[in-house]
Scaffold this motif. Structure first.
Motif, PDB file in Angstrom:
ATOM      1  N   UNK A   1       0.809  -1.208   0.000  1.00 49.98           N
ATOM      2  CA  UNK A   1       0.000   0.000   0.000  1.00 49.98           C
ATOM      3  C   UNK A   1       0.843   1.259   0.000  1.00 49.98           C
ATOM      4  N   UNK A   2       0.562   2.170   0.930  1.00 43.99           N
ATOM      5  CA  UNK A   2       1.240   3.468   0.959  1.00 43.99           C
ATOM      6  C   UNK A   2       2.477   3.460   1.862  1.00 43.99           C
ATOM      7  N   UNK A   3       2.834   2.303   2.403  1.00 42.08           N
ATOM      8  CA  UNK A   3       4.023   2.202   3.248  1.00 42.08           C
ATOM      9  C   UNK A   3       5.282   2.397   2.401  1.00 42.08           C
ATOM     10  N   UNK A   4       6.370   2.932   2.990  1.00 37.91           N
ATOM     11  CA  UNK A   4       7.604   3.099   2.215  1.00 37.91           C
ATOM     12  C   UNK A   4       8.130   1.810   1.584  1.00 37.91           C
ATOM     13  N   UNK A   5       7.775   0.637   2.141  1.00 34.84           N
ATOM     14  CA  UNK A   5       8.188  -0.628   1.539  1.00 34.84           C
ATOM     15  C   UNK A   5       7.672  -0.786   0.116  1.00 34.84           C
ATOM     16  N   UNK A   6       6.673   0.023  -0.251  1.00 34.55           N
ATOM     17  CA  UNK A   6       6.147  -0.042  -1.623  1.00 34.55           C
ATOM     18  C   UNK A   6       7.188   0.375  -2.647  1.00 34.55           C
ATOM     19  N   UNK A   7       8.248   1.058  -2.167  1.00 32.05           N
ATOM     20  CA  UNK A   7       9.361   1.436  -3.046  1.00 32.05           C
ATOM     21  C   UNK A   7       8.910   2.303  -4.220  1.00 32.05           C
ATOM     22  N   UNK A   8       7.982   3.217  -3.931  1.00 34.35           N
ATOM     23  CA  UNK A   8       7.503   4.101  -4.990  1.00 34.35           C
ATOM     24  C   UNK A   8       8.600   5.080  -5.410  1.00 34.35           C
ATOM     25  N   UNK A   9       8.623   5.385  -6.690  1.00 35.10           N
ATOM     26  CA  UNK A   9       9.573   6.366  -7.194  1.00 35.10           C
ATOM     27  C   UNK A   9       9.112   7.770  -6.808  1.00 35.10           C
ATOM     28  N   UNK A  10      10.037   8.688  -6.625  1.00 36.21           N
ATOM     29  CA  UNK A  10       9.636  10.075  -6.349  1.00 36.21           C
ATOM     30  C   UNK A  10       9.116  10.730  -7.623  1.00 36.21           C
ATOM     31  N   UNK A  11       8.411  11.837  -7.460  1.00 38.18           N
ATOM     32  CA  UNK A  11       8.036  12.649  -8.616  1.00 38.18           C
ATOM     33  C   UNK A  11       9.172  13.646  -8.868  1.00 38.18           C
ATOM     34  N   UNK A  12       9.164  14.240 -10.034  1.00 41.02           N
ATOM     35  CA  UNK A  12      10.168  15.258 -10.334  1.00 41.02           C
ATOM     36  C   UNK A  12      10.037  16.443  -9.392  1.00 41.02           C
ATOM     37  N   UNK A  13       8.801  16.722  -8.977  1.00 41.99           N
ATOM     38  CA  UNK A  13       8.560  17.831  -8.045  1.00 41.99           C
ATOM     39  C   UNK A  13       9.176  17.536  -6.684  1.00 41.99           C
ATOM     40  N   UNK A  14       9.111  16.286  -6.256  1.00 42.94           N
ATOM     41  CA  UNK A  14       9.728  15.900  -4.979  1.00 42.94           C
ATOM     42  C   UNK A  14      11.233  16.135  -4.999  1.00 42.94           C
ATOM     43  N   UNK A  15      11.858  15.736  -6.097  1.00 43.62           N
ATOM     44  CA  UNK A  15      13.309  15.917  -6.187  1.00 43.62           C
ATOM     45  C   UNK A  15      13.662  17.403  -6.270  1.00 43.62           C
TER      46      UNK A  15
END
Length: 465
Positions: free
Chosen positions: A186-200
């Motif tokens: 789900x939304x836990x960091x273990x999901x290993x989602x990529x950041x958005x360009x805005x986040x970087x």
């Protein structure tokens, strides 16, 4: 002409000798012996930092790894890769030694220094000549207790991450991984989602400093030293170098909940010549009494080059080049998954064969010879892992991260060979039910849609065991 004739004669004699040798019955391979963990010493500083010193080998070198129990798992949801950004700043040096100065000093010690940022740990260390072990420990301490965070490096480091993101977003493996683990965690960091360009773009020196202040500290840290070193000098250096480090936060990982589903997710890659298959399910973690049985089951099914799935869809069918299965461990939980990049037109056929191998192992236990071959492979791999200082440290980090006893290592060979064919069958029945697994397909949607009914048929059959 005489020279050519002589050469041919020599080749003929040599070939005959080799064929004769090849026809001889070679002696059976010896059974690996139980692993004897070197006698090591532990110490703990008043601030909570732990140290493990392992005398190992005769070569005058020492390997050092400082493991800090933080990483991407502690990133704010709106600032993914902040841990990576912080790790890159650590590579820039301390307030006393910048990157150039640090590199020269480590090189003069005959070594290297690396920073690795993972999901649950940030590791800093390297190898140097043994005589420089105390000095190298001092440099490591300087780096983690007094990092420079140079503002002049901020944009360059951020641009490095932006390039990395561009590459990752274009990789079907990364797309499959992100989708699969999001479905599991789900939304836990273990999901290993990529950041958005805005986040970087929003990353800053101040945010990196805050991540460091919130997550680094002595009581989250353990240092491992393995090699041929002066123990007294090393102990003195650890005490002198790290005692002043702030205690920092206690070890604390945000709890996660695994989702079990048999959902099929498709990620579109127009005109892709291959489909990335990622198929898996939650399984017991290393603390479980079943874990070694599960590891052997994984190796026999898809986790080794001679595994059933690999022999089937790679060697026999030619659908893929490098399929594999593995168990990914997290804090108090784990996931088994099979991954394969298959030709697009053979997506359904590949899944049918994977299904056949899993269900075949559920219906009939492997024979003794097949299981023995897998056990020899796993035991041999374990022995090879322990043949270097880096390998010994990796083993000790593993048991510390999973709160295991030393007996996990010292009984490892015996435990591997104690797994029975019936246990392998039972593990497959109990934990690896193909029809209940999460399935992600990354590829050309038109081709996948044309095979979707066949794919669903492979998952429709359920058996009560």
């Amino acid at each position: 002409m005489k020279v050519i004739t002589s050469i041919l004669t020599c080749l003929a004699v040599t070939t005959t000798g080799l064929l004769s040798f090849a026809q001889e019955t070679l002696p059976p391979a010896g059974k690996p012996k139980d692993f004897k963990l070197p006698v090591y010493k532990k110490m703990e500083l008043p601030n909570g930092m732990k140290a493990t010193m392992i005398p190992y080998g005769n070569i005058p070198k020492v390997t050092v790894e400082l493991v800090i129990r933080t990483g991407q798992v502690h990133e704010p949801k709106v600032a993914r890769w902040l841990a990576k950004y912080t790790g890159k700043f650590l590579e820039e040096g301390s307030t006393k030694n910048d990157l150039a100065s640090l590199s020269k000093k480590v090189a003069a010690m005959g070594g290297r220094l690396t920073v690795s940022v993972g999901m649950e740990t940030i590791s800093i260390g390297g190898s140097v000549l043994a005589e420089f072990a105390p000095e190298f420990l001092g440099l490591l301490a300087e780096l983690v207790t007094d990092p420079a965070f140079p503002a002049s490096s901020a944009d360059r480091l951020k641009n490095d991450l932006k390039r990395d993101l561009s590459v990752r977003k274009a990789q079907p493996d990364a797309q499959a991984s992100e989708k699969f683990f999001t479905m599991i965690y789900g939304d836990h960091p273990y999901s290993n989602k990529l950041p958005t360009e805005e986040m970087l773009a929003a990353l800053s020196v101040e945010k990196a400093k805050k991540f460091y202040a919130d997550n680094f500290g002595a009581q989250r840290s353990s240092i491992y030293i393995a090699g041929n070193f002066d123990q007294k000098a090393v102990e003195q250096s650890i005490t002198k170098s790290f005692s002043s480090w702030t205690k920092g936060p206690a070890i604390n990982y945000p709890p996660a909940v695994q989702q079990r589903s048999n959902e099929i997710a498709i990620v579109e890659r127009p005109d892709a010549p291959q489909t990335v298959i990622l198929l898996g399910t939650p399984v017991p973690d290393p603390k479980s009494a079943e874990y070694t049985q599960l590891e052997i089951t994984n190796s026999l099914l898809g986790g080794s080059f001679g595994s059933r799935i690999t022999r089937n869809i790679r060697e026999d069918k030619g659908y893929t080049y490098s399929p594999y299965s593995t168990i990914q461990n997290r804090q108090k939980m784990a996931v088994w998954y099979e991954k394969a990049d298959v030709t697009s037109e053979h997506t359904a056929a590949s899944l049918a064969e994977i299904s056949k191998e899993i269900r075949g192992l559920q219906e009939k236990a492997p024979d003794i010879e097949e299981l023995k071959g897998i056990q020899n492979y796993e035991a041999g791999s374990f022995v090879l892992t322990n043949s270097s200082a880096d390998g010994i440290i990796d083993q000790l980090v593993f048991i510390d991260m999973n709160s295991l006893k030393d007996s996990y290592l010292t009984n490892r060979i015996k435990d591997i060979y104690s797994v029975t064919p019936q246990q392998v069958q039972n593990m497959t029945k109990k934990h690896l039910r193909y029809e209940d697994m999460t399935l992600v397909l990354v590829g050309d949607k038109k081709q996948i849609d044309n095979q979707l009914e066949e794919i669903k048929k492979t998952r429709a059959v359920k058996k009560a065991f």
